[in-house]
Write an enzyme that holds these catalytic residues in place. Structure first.
Site, PDB file in Angstrom:
ATOM      1  N   ASP A  15       0.838  -1.204   0.000  1.00 27.29           N
ATOM      2  CA  ASP A  15       0.000   0.000   0.000  1.00 27.29           C
ATOM      3  C   ASP A  15       0.870   1.251   0.000  1.00 27.29           C
ATOM      4  O   ASP A  15       0.995   1.944   1.021  1.00 27.29           O
ATOM      5  CB  ASP A  15      -0.929  -0.004   1.224  1.00 27.29           C
ATOM      6  N   ASP A  31      -5.866  -7.018  -5.242  1.00 28.31           N
ATOM      7  CA  ASP A  31      -6.963  -6.754  -4.299  1.00 28.31           C
ATOM      8  C   ASP A  31      -7.636  -5.443  -4.669  1.00 28.31           C
ATOM      9  O   ASP A  31      -7.324  -4.398  -4.112  1.00 28.31           O
ATOM     10  CB  ASP A  31      -6.355  -6.703  -2.883  1.00 28.31           C
ATOM     11  N   THR A  44     -20.636  -4.955 -16.063  1.00 30.02           N
ATOM     12  CA  THR A  44     -19.660  -3.863 -16.075  1.00 30.02           C
ATOM     13  C   THR A  44     -18.325  -4.336 -15.513  1.00 30.02           C
ATOM     14  O   THR A  44     -17.262  -3.902 -15.946  1.00 30.02           O
ATOM     15  CB  THR A  44     -20.206  -2.674 -15.256  1.00 30.02           C
ATOM     16  N   ARG A  60      -2.460  -7.528  13.686  1.00 27.29           N
ATOM     17  CA  ARG A  60      -1.711  -6.570  14.496  1.00 27.29           C
ATOM     18  C   ARG A  60      -0.872  -7.301  15.538  1.00 27.29           C
ATOM     19  O   ARG A  60      -1.386  -7.715  16.580  1.00 27.29           O
ATOM     20  CB  ARG A  60      -2.677  -5.583  15.187  1.00 27.29           C
ATOM     21  N   GLY A  77       0.317  -5.207   6.326  1.00 28.11           N
ATOM     22  CA  GLY A  77       0.853  -4.037   5.632  1.00 28.11           C
ATOM     23  C   GLY A  77       1.661  -3.179   6.580  1.00 28.11           C
ATOM     24  O   GLY A  77       2.857  -3.380   6.781  1.00 28.11           O
ATOM     25  N   ARG A  78       0.978  -2.222   7.236  1.00 26.48           N
ATOM     26  CA  ARG A  78       1.687  -1.227   8.055  1.00 26.48           C
ATOM     27  C   ARG A  78       2.572  -1.783   9.159  1.00 26.48           C
ATOM     28  O   ARG A  78       3.657  -1.239   9.390  1.00 26.48           O
ATOM     29  CB  ARG A  78       0.659  -0.220   8.615  1.00 26.48           C
TER      30      ARG A  78
HETATM   31  O1  C5P Z   1      -1.748  -1.958   6.826  1.00 26.30           O
HETATM   32  P1  C5P Z   1      -2.677  -3.096   7.129  1.00 26.30           P
HETATM   33  O2  C5P Z   1      -1.983  -4.283   7.772  1.00 26.30           O
HETATM   34  O3  C5P Z   1      -3.921  -2.678   7.862  1.00 26.30           O
HETATM   35  O4  C5P Z   1      -3.118  -3.603   5.677  1.00 26.30           O
HETATM   36  C1  C5P Z   1      -4.190  -4.485   5.480  1.00 26.30           C
HETATM   37  C2  C5P Z   1      -4.423  -4.680   4.014  1.00 26.30           C
HETATM   38  O5  C5P Z   1      -5.462  -5.633   3.843  1.00 26.30           O
HETATM   39  C3  C5P Z   1      -4.843  -3.426   3.269  1.00 26.30           C
HETATM   40  O6  C5P Z   1      -4.210  -3.469   1.995  1.00 26.30           O
HETATM   41  C4  C5P Z   1      -6.344  -3.559   3.110  1.00 26.30           C
HETATM   42  O7  C5P Z   1      -6.814  -2.984   1.925  1.00 26.30           O
HETATM   43  C5  C5P Z   1      -6.508  -5.071   3.043  1.00 26.30           C
HETATM   44  N1  C5P Z   1      -7.815  -5.577   3.469  1.00 26.30           N
HETATM   45  C6  C5P Z   1      -8.361  -5.331   4.704  1.00 26.30           C
HETATM   46  N2  C5P Z   1      -9.596  -5.825   5.028  1.00 26.30           N
HETATM   47  C7  C5P Z   1     -10.267  -6.567   4.167  1.00 26.30           C
HETATM   48  C8  C5P Z   1      -9.716  -6.849   2.920  1.00 26.30           C
HETATM   49  C9  C5P Z   1      -8.464  -6.342   2.605  1.00 26.30           C
HETATM   50  O8  C5P Z   1      -7.720  -4.671   5.534  1.00 26.30           O
HETATM   51  N3  C5P Z   1     -11.411  -7.095   4.522  1.00 26.30           N
END
Ligand code: C5P
Length: 255
Positions: A23, A74, A83, A192, A223-224
């Site tokens: 991201d 994603d 569409t 987390r 992600g983070r």
């Molecule tokens: O940074 P973080 O760990 O929160 O990233 C979570 C990733 O998972 C993001 O890219 C978010 O778009 C994706 N995601 C989510 N919840 C969902 C589906 C995808 O957080 N239900």
């Protein structure tokens, strides 16, 4: 546990279960992270931010670099099936995973699954969504009191529609597996670790990497907690290794 390589005899390493969310706003930052984490994580997840900024060219570059089996697109596109099928067909074939929102409904899910060649995951209820959100959206009491019920209902619907699996929180994965069987993929974001803080976090239904895998997640999306892990503590590589250690410990504890 299920694998995206259905039918093939492959041995998955703990790191293969870690999906890293790319991201970031541009190609340079994305490719820097790919270079850093290529040997540390399983799949790379390309989301809306990067896809809108860089388009299919970056997707192709990523596939060429790490292999289509390791790329997850994603986009969670939301529109009527007719569409959606147009743009979906233009996406190159040979991706590991692709997401669509489950609230498109069963008929639309079926049409999209039958019109695509890659594995489709239905997003059940976003991990940033709370019971209060569901109440405000007009859902029945049973769903806002316990969002897991809505997740399981949508997972069963997605399975019937032919989806390969769902995206759900690590809190609901056990119930999803009970309802849909062990081979139905469960991919869990909202991860987390106890040791990583995320400033201004929007995620709500969170669990640790250990808990998600212990509960039966096939893959976790992070992600983070990896991307923003302080350089003073080893940066993204150290964070990815800590996540993989938790995955390995959880797998050991279930064997
Ligand atoms: O940074 P973080 O760990 O929160 O990233 C979570 C990733 O998972 C993001 O890219 C978010 O778009 C994706 N995601 C989510 N919840 C969902 C589906 C995808 O957080 N239900």
């Amino acid at each position: 546990m299920a694998s995206i390589y259905n039918g093939e005899e492959i041995t998955m390493k703990p790191k293969d279960r870690l999906i890293f969310a790319l991201d970031v706003p541009d190609k340079r930052q994305a490719l820097d992270l790919v270079q850093l984490l290529e040997g540390e994580v399983g799949l790379f997840k390309l989301g809306l931010e990067l896809y809108l900024a860089e388009g299919p060219g970056l997707l192709q570059e990523l596939v060429n670099r790490v292999g289509g089996d390791w790329v997850f697109l994603d986009l969670k596109l939301y529109d009527i099936p007719n569409t959606l099928l147009g743009p979906i067909r233009t996406i190159l074939h040979g991706l590991a995973l692709f997401t669509i929102p489950s609230d498109l409904g069963p008929a639309a899910l079926k049409k999209i699954v039958s019109g695509t060649v890659f594995k489709v995951l239905a997003v059940t209820v976003l991990t940033s969504t709370t019971g209060d959100d569901l109440k405000a959206l007009g859902f029945e009491r049973q769903y806002w009191e316990d969002p897991a019920r809505l997740v399981v209902r949508r997972a069963v619907m997605a399975k019937e529609a032919g989806c390969a699996g769902v995206v759900c929180s690590g809190r609901e994965v056990k119930a999803v597996k009970e309802a849909c069987g062990p081979d139905f993929l469960a991919v869990c974001p909202g991860i987390r670790p106890e040791w990583a803080a995320v400033a201004g976090d929007d995620q709500q239904r969170i669990v640790t990497p250990f808990e998600a895998i212990k509960n039966g997640a096939d893959y976790i999306v992070v992600g983070r907690p990896i991307r923003t892990y302080p350089e003073s503590q080893g940066g993204p590589v150290a964070a990815a290794r800590r996540v993989v250690e938790e995955i390995a410990a959880a797998l050991d504890s279930t064997n």
